[in-house]
Design an enzyme around this catalytic site. Structure first.
Site, PDB file in Angstrom:
ATOM      1  N   GLU A  79     -42.094  54.150-101.446  1.00  0.00           N
ATOM      2  CA  GLU A  79     -41.511  53.346-100.070  1.00  0.00           C
ATOM      3  C   GLU A  79     -42.184  51.759-100.175  1.00  0.00           C
ATOM      4  O   GLU A  79     -42.397  50.756 -99.712  1.00  0.00           O
ATOM      5  CB  GLU A  79     -41.398  53.457 -99.465  1.00  0.00           C
ATOM      6  CG  GLU A  79     -42.049  53.883 -98.732  1.00  0.00           C
ATOM      7  CD  GLU A  79     -41.401  55.164 -97.226  1.00  0.00           C
ATOM      8  OE1 GLU A  79     -41.517  54.276 -96.036  1.00  0.00           O
ATOM      9  OE2 GLU A  79     -41.091  56.088 -96.901  1.00  0.00           O
ATOM     10  N   CYS A 111     -39.376  58.124 -97.568  1.00  0.00           N
ATOM     11  CA  CYS A 111     -40.101  59.405 -97.765  1.00  0.00           C
ATOM     12  C   CYS A 111     -39.521  60.722 -98.172  1.00  0.00           C
ATOM     13  O   CYS A 111     -39.569  61.850 -99.002  1.00  0.00           O
ATOM     14  CB  CYS A 111     -40.842  60.027 -96.708  1.00  0.00           C
ATOM     15  SG  CYS A 111     -41.786  59.244 -95.495  1.00  0.00           S
ATOM     16  N   HIS A 233     -42.086  67.624 -95.088  1.00  0.00           N
ATOM     17  CA  HIS A 233     -42.838  66.832 -94.720  1.00  0.00           C
ATOM     18  C   HIS A 233     -44.059  66.302 -93.879  1.00  0.00           C
ATOM     19  O   HIS A 233     -43.216  66.423 -92.732  1.00  0.00           O
ATOM     20  CB  HIS A 233     -41.270  65.545 -95.241  1.00  0.00           C
ATOM     21  CG  HIS A 233     -42.044  64.251 -94.612  1.00  0.00           C
ATOM     22  ND1 HIS A 233     -43.308  63.184 -95.874  1.00  0.00           N
ATOM     23  CD2 HIS A 233     -42.076  63.350 -93.366  1.00  0.00           C
ATOM     24  CE1 HIS A 233     -42.800  62.295 -94.971  1.00  0.00           C
ATOM     25  NE2 HIS A 233     -42.363  61.895 -93.864  1.00  0.00           N
TER      26      HIS A 233
END
Length: 388
Positions: A79, A111, A233
């Protein structure tokens, strides 16, 4: 047929900021950073590195001649893209000298996109089992100086070679996913720093995990005790712990202790780097492989989340010789040999950016020991170099 992650490499720039120094400079209690968000250090990016060079440096750790001859799909998740049109994967393909007879694509959804790339790679290999796929997850997390998100910045890249009969992790075909239009985090095309509602985003993260996890258990009839570790994550390492704690009551004390212990090992390296955006989940996987208490054949669960928002829970089976799929010594040396910078130096480096008006700028690459560097911009084109 088994397909999945065969090899993994990691790169982060040669500078870091100690979170105690940042806390003191911002008038905060260091425990807020070390314990409250679970971070010890934060990667600091010089002008000579971007997502392409970081990804190339990570991939160079693991690529062999056989890989180079059989990789025909490159999926670059980021990103922090450098061009609104041309995929970062094409720059990378050229830098690494990979065959021109390949597909090279950039993948974007905050993400989450590295997981999307991994799943695309898995499906490709099921149809083309003799080929290999290169997945890159590279990002620079930027929120701005003296902002609420500053303490969750970071940078780095994870490279993964996917193949049949993988060395590290065989991916299952079981997964559940969720997508909702949520404005918890975004970055307008005119902005170099992300916009984020931190508390809202943390709540959405937990909501997504609980929704997807319970849908997974109901769909596939699994339970928490089936897993030696759950991976998350990690925009900051405490976030994954918060999610894990919401499901620990579903299992017995021995399994809860095992999952908690392996989570701690899975965030060892993330604590030292900060937020990798697309690469955070996969750096956590690497950290677990290197530091965790695991046995071949173990089932691992992975929760991927990307603000905006999209999430997925999927699983894999650890392979017997998984430790041969990455170079733990090289990664630890990379982390240990970094140079600590003070807060004024970090702030100056943060504000030093490439020109956005089309002008030429040449970077001093002599102080960057990395194999691949960004030498500047000339005629509106980034100048990448490979150093001896």
């Amino acid at each position: 047929m088994k397909v999945g992650i065969d090899k993994m490499g990691f790169y982060t720039p040669q500078y870091f900021l100690d979170m105690t120094d940042l806390a003191n400079a911002r008038g905060d209690d260091p425990d807020k950073y070390h314990i409250g968000i679970g971070q010890s250090q934060m990667a600091v990016v010089p002008i000579t590195q971007d997502v392409v060079t970081m990804a190339a440096n990570a991939a160079a750790q693991i690529l062999t001649d056989e890989d180079r001859s059989t990789i025909d799909l490159i999926l670059f998740a980021t990103e922090s893209g450098i061009d609104n049109s041309k995929a970062a994967a094409i720059y990378l393909q050229h830098l690494l000298g990979l065959t021109e007879h390949t597909r090279a694509i950039e993948v974007k959804e905050a993400c989450y996109s590295a997981t999307a790339a991994l799943q695309l790679g898995k499906d490709y290999l099921l149809v083309h089992p003799k080929r290999r796929v290169l997945v890159l997850a590279a990002d620079i997390a930027r929120y701005g100086l003296k902002t609420s998100g500053e303490i969750t910045q970071g940078a780095g890249a994870v490279a993964m070679v996917m193949s049949e009969n993988p060395t590290i992790l065989a991916l299952s075909n079981e997964s559940t996913y969720l997508t909702r239009d949520v404005m918890d985090f975004w970055r307008p095309v005119y902005a170099t720093e992300a916009r984020v509602d931190g508390h809202y985003s943390a709540n959405i993260y937990i909501d997504f995990f609980q929704d997807i996890w319970h849908r997974f258990t109901q769909t596939y009839h699994h339970q928490l005790s089936d897993y030696q570790a759950l991976l998350f994550h990690l925009p900051f390492s405490k976030m994954g712990l918060k999610a894990l704690r919401t499901v620990l009551p579903e299992t017995d004390s021995d399994n809860a202790e095992q999952l908690t212990s392996n989570f701690e090992q899975a965030r060892v390296w993330n604590r030292r780097v900060g937020n990798l955006y697309t690469g955070s989940l996969y750096l956590s996987l690497l950290s677990l492989l290197a530091n965790g208490d695991l046995t071949g054949g173990a089932s691992l669960g992975l929760f991927s989340y990307g603000s905006g928002a999209e999430g997925e829970f999927f699983t894999g089976t650890l392979q017997p010789n998984y430790r041969t799929g990455f170079n733990q010594v090289e990664i630890e040396q990379l982390l240990d040999m970094r140079h600590q910078v003070d807060v004024p130096t970090y702030e100056q480096m943060f504000l030093t950016q490439l020109p956005t008006d089309g002008s030429t700028q040449l970077n001093n690459i002599s102080e960057d020991p990395s194999r691949f560097v960004l030498a500047g911009v000339k005629e509106e084109q980034r100048q990448y170099r490979e150093q001896n």
